[in-house]
Design a protein around this motif. Structure first.
Motif, PDB file in Angstrom:
ATOM      1  N   ARG A   2       8.251 -12.220  27.687  1.00 57.96           N
ATOM      2  CA  ARG A   2       7.658 -12.929  26.556  1.00 57.96           C
ATOM      3  C   ARG A   2       7.537 -12.007  25.337  1.00 57.96           C
ATOM      4  O   ARG A   2       7.793 -12.415  24.215  1.00 57.96           O
ATOM      5  CB  ARG A   2       6.300 -13.467  26.972  1.00 57.96           C
ATOM      6  CG  ARG A   2       5.712 -14.426  25.995  1.00 57.96           C
ATOM      7  CD  ARG A   2       4.443 -15.027  26.540  1.00 57.96           C
ATOM      8  NE  ARG A   2       4.365 -16.386  26.039  1.00 57.96           N
ATOM      9  CZ  ARG A   2       3.659 -17.330  26.548  1.00 57.96           C
ATOM     10  NH1 ARG A   2       2.956 -17.090  27.619  1.00 57.96           N
ATOM     11  NH2 ARG A   2       3.638 -18.518  26.007  1.00 57.96           N
ATOM     12  N   ARG A   5      10.881 -11.523  23.687  1.00 58.90           N
ATOM     13  CA  ARG A   5      11.233 -12.691  22.878  1.00 58.90           C
ATOM     14  C   ARG A   5      10.522 -12.640  21.518  1.00 58.90           C
ATOM     15  O   ARG A   5      11.119 -12.911  20.485  1.00 58.90           O
ATOM     16  CB  ARG A   5      10.860 -13.963  23.626  1.00 58.90           C
ATOM     17  CG  ARG A   5      11.331 -15.216  22.921  1.00 58.90           C
ATOM     18  CD  ARG A   5      11.052 -16.448  23.721  1.00 58.90           C
ATOM     19  NE  ARG A   5      11.848 -16.411  24.940  1.00 58.90           N
ATOM     20  CZ  ARG A   5      11.483 -16.937  26.104  1.00 58.90           C
ATOM     21  NH1 ARG A   5      10.338 -17.557  26.198  1.00 58.90           N
ATOM     22  NH2 ARG A   5      12.244 -16.852  27.159  1.00 58.90           N
ATOM     23  N   GLN A  44       3.053 -17.738  18.336  1.00 58.49           N
ATOM     24  CA  GLN A  44       2.706 -18.279  19.646  1.00 58.49           C
ATOM     25  C   GLN A  44       3.919 -18.997  20.217  1.00 58.49           C
ATOM     26  O   GLN A  44       4.451 -19.911  19.586  1.00 58.49           O
ATOM     27  CB  GLN A  44       1.534 -19.271  19.535  1.00 58.49           C
ATOM     28  CG  GLN A  44       0.261 -18.657  18.998  1.00 58.49           C
ATOM     29  CD  GLN A  44      -0.358 -17.687  19.978  1.00 58.49           C
ATOM     30  OE1 GLN A  44      -0.368 -17.930  21.184  1.00 58.49           O
ATOM     31  NE2 GLN A  44      -0.867 -16.577  19.472  1.00 58.49           N
ATOM     32  N   VAL A  45       4.356 -18.597  21.387  1.00 59.63           N
ATOM     33  CA  VAL A  45       5.496 -19.229  22.043  1.00 59.63           C
ATOM     34  C   VAL A  45       4.977 -20.411  22.852  1.00 59.63           C
ATOM     35  O   VAL A  45       3.954 -20.321  23.527  1.00 59.63           O
ATOM     36  CB  VAL A  45       6.231 -18.228  22.964  1.00 59.63           C
ATOM     37  CG1 VAL A  45       7.386 -18.892  23.677  1.00 59.63           C
ATOM     38  CG2 VAL A  45       6.706 -17.027  22.161  1.00 59.63           C
ATOM     39  N   SER A  46       5.686 -21.533  22.764  1.00 58.47           N
ATOM     40  CA  SER A  46       5.288 -22.721  23.517  1.00 58.47           C
ATOM     41  C   SER A  46       5.408 -22.444  25.015  1.00 58.47           C
ATOM     42  O   SER A  46       6.158 -21.558  25.433  1.00 58.47           O
ATOM     43  CB  SER A  46       6.153 -23.917  23.121  1.00 58.47           C
ATOM     44  OG  SER A  46       7.488 -23.709  23.513  1.00 58.47           O
ATOM     45  N   ASP A  48       6.993 -23.915  27.312  1.00 56.27           N
ATOM     46  CA  ASP A  48       8.353 -24.021  27.844  1.00 56.27           C
ATOM     47  C   ASP A  48       9.287 -22.972  27.255  1.00 56.27           C
ATOM     48  O   ASP A  48      10.439 -22.856  27.663  1.00 56.27           O
ATOM     49  CB  ASP A  48       8.924 -25.417  27.620  1.00 56.27           C
ATOM     50  CG  ASP A  48       9.050 -25.791  26.154  1.00 56.27           C
ATOM     51  OD1 ASP A  48       8.729 -24.953  25.275  1.00 56.27           O
ATOM     52  OD2 ASP A  48       9.477 -26.925  25.877  1.00 56.27           O
ATOM     53  N   GLY A  49       8.820 -22.187  26.272  1.00 56.89           N
ATOM     54  CA  GLY A  49       9.605 -21.108  25.695  1.00 56.89           C
ATOM     55  C   GLY A  49      10.649 -21.533  24.687  1.00 56.89           C
ATOM     56  O   GLY A  49      11.457 -20.731  24.251  1.00 56.89           O
ATOM     57  N   LYS A  50      10.627 -22.788  24.273  1.00 59.17           N
ATOM     58  CA  LYS A  50      11.645 -23.288  23.351  1.00 59.17           C
ATOM     59  C   LYS A  50      11.227 -23.223  21.890  1.00 59.17           C
ATOM     60  O   LYS A  50      12.070 -23.300  21.009  1.00 59.17           O
ATOM     61  CB  LYS A  50      12.000 -24.740  23.696  1.00 59.17           C
ATOM     62  CG  LYS A  50      12.690 -24.884  25.032  1.00 59.17           C
ATOM     63  CD  LYS A  50      13.064 -26.324  25.288  1.00 59.17           C
ATOM     64  CE  LYS A  50      13.777 -26.466  26.621  1.00 59.17           C
ATOM     65  NZ  LYS A  50      14.152 -27.863  26.870  1.00 59.17           N
ATOM     66  N   TRP A  51       9.949 -23.093  21.619  1.00 60.34           N
ATOM     67  CA  TRP A  51       9.456 -23.137  20.245  1.00 60.34           C
ATOM     68  C   TRP A  51       8.522 -21.970  19.975  1.00 60.34           C
ATOM     69  O   TRP A  51       7.895 -21.440  20.884  1.00 60.34           O
ATOM     70  CB  TRP A  51       8.689 -24.438  19.984  1.00 60.34           C
ATOM     71  CG  TRP A  51       9.537 -25.645  20.134  1.00 60.34           C
ATOM     72  CD1 TRP A  51       9.688 -26.409  21.262  1.00 60.34           C
ATOM     73  CD2 TRP A  51      10.381 -26.220  19.154  1.00 60.34           C
ATOM     74  NE1 TRP A  51      10.559 -27.421  21.029  1.00 60.34           N
ATOM     75  CE2 TRP A  51      11.005 -27.342  19.736  1.00 60.34           C
ATOM     76  CE3 TRP A  51      10.680 -25.912  17.833  1.00 60.34           C
ATOM     77  CZ2 TRP A  51      11.893 -28.132  19.044  1.00 60.34           C
ATOM     78  CZ3 TRP A  51      11.561 -26.714  17.148  1.00 60.34           C
ATOM     79  CH2 TRP A  51      12.165 -27.804  17.754  1.00 60.34           C
ATOM     80  N   VAL A  52       8.443 -21.604  18.707  1.00 64.96           N
ATOM     81  CA  VAL A  52       7.489 -20.591  18.269  1.00 64.96           C
ATOM     82  C   VAL A  52       6.722 -21.168  17.092  1.00 64.96           C
ATOM     83  O   VAL A  52       7.317 -21.673  16.131  1.00 64.96           O
ATOM     84  CB  VAL A  52       8.188 -19.285  17.836  1.00 64.96           C
ATOM     85  CG1 VAL A  52       7.181 -18.295  17.280  1.00 64.96           C
ATOM     86  CG2 VAL A  52       8.941 -18.675  18.998  1.00 64.96           C
TER      87      VAL A  52
END
Length: 73
Positions: A2, A5, A44-46, A48-52
């Protein structure tokens, strides 16, 4: 994973800024330059890791000057 990313996302935000700065003629920073700067923070990463999601902070020069006049600065 994380953190990696987040670092990659931060690099993507700052690389275009540095490349534009290198192409322009060198000059000293003026107060108006500071007022035009934007600060990106609180990424902040969502789940599911698809959005910030992040915040962008700017300075409202007119409001700041009005506040200084009210406070006597």
């Amino acid at each position: 994973m994380r953190k990696l990313r987040l670092v990659c996302i931060a690099i993507l935000f700052f690389v275009p800024t540095f490349s534009r700065a290198q192409n322009s003629a060198k000059r000293t920073i003026a107060i108006d330059d500071i007022y035009r700067m934007e600060k990106v923070g609180s990424p902040q990463v969502s789940p599911d890791g698809k959005w910030v999601a992040y915040t962008v902070t700017t300075i409202d020069k007119d409001a700041e000057q009005a506040a200084k006049r009210r406070c006597g600065w």
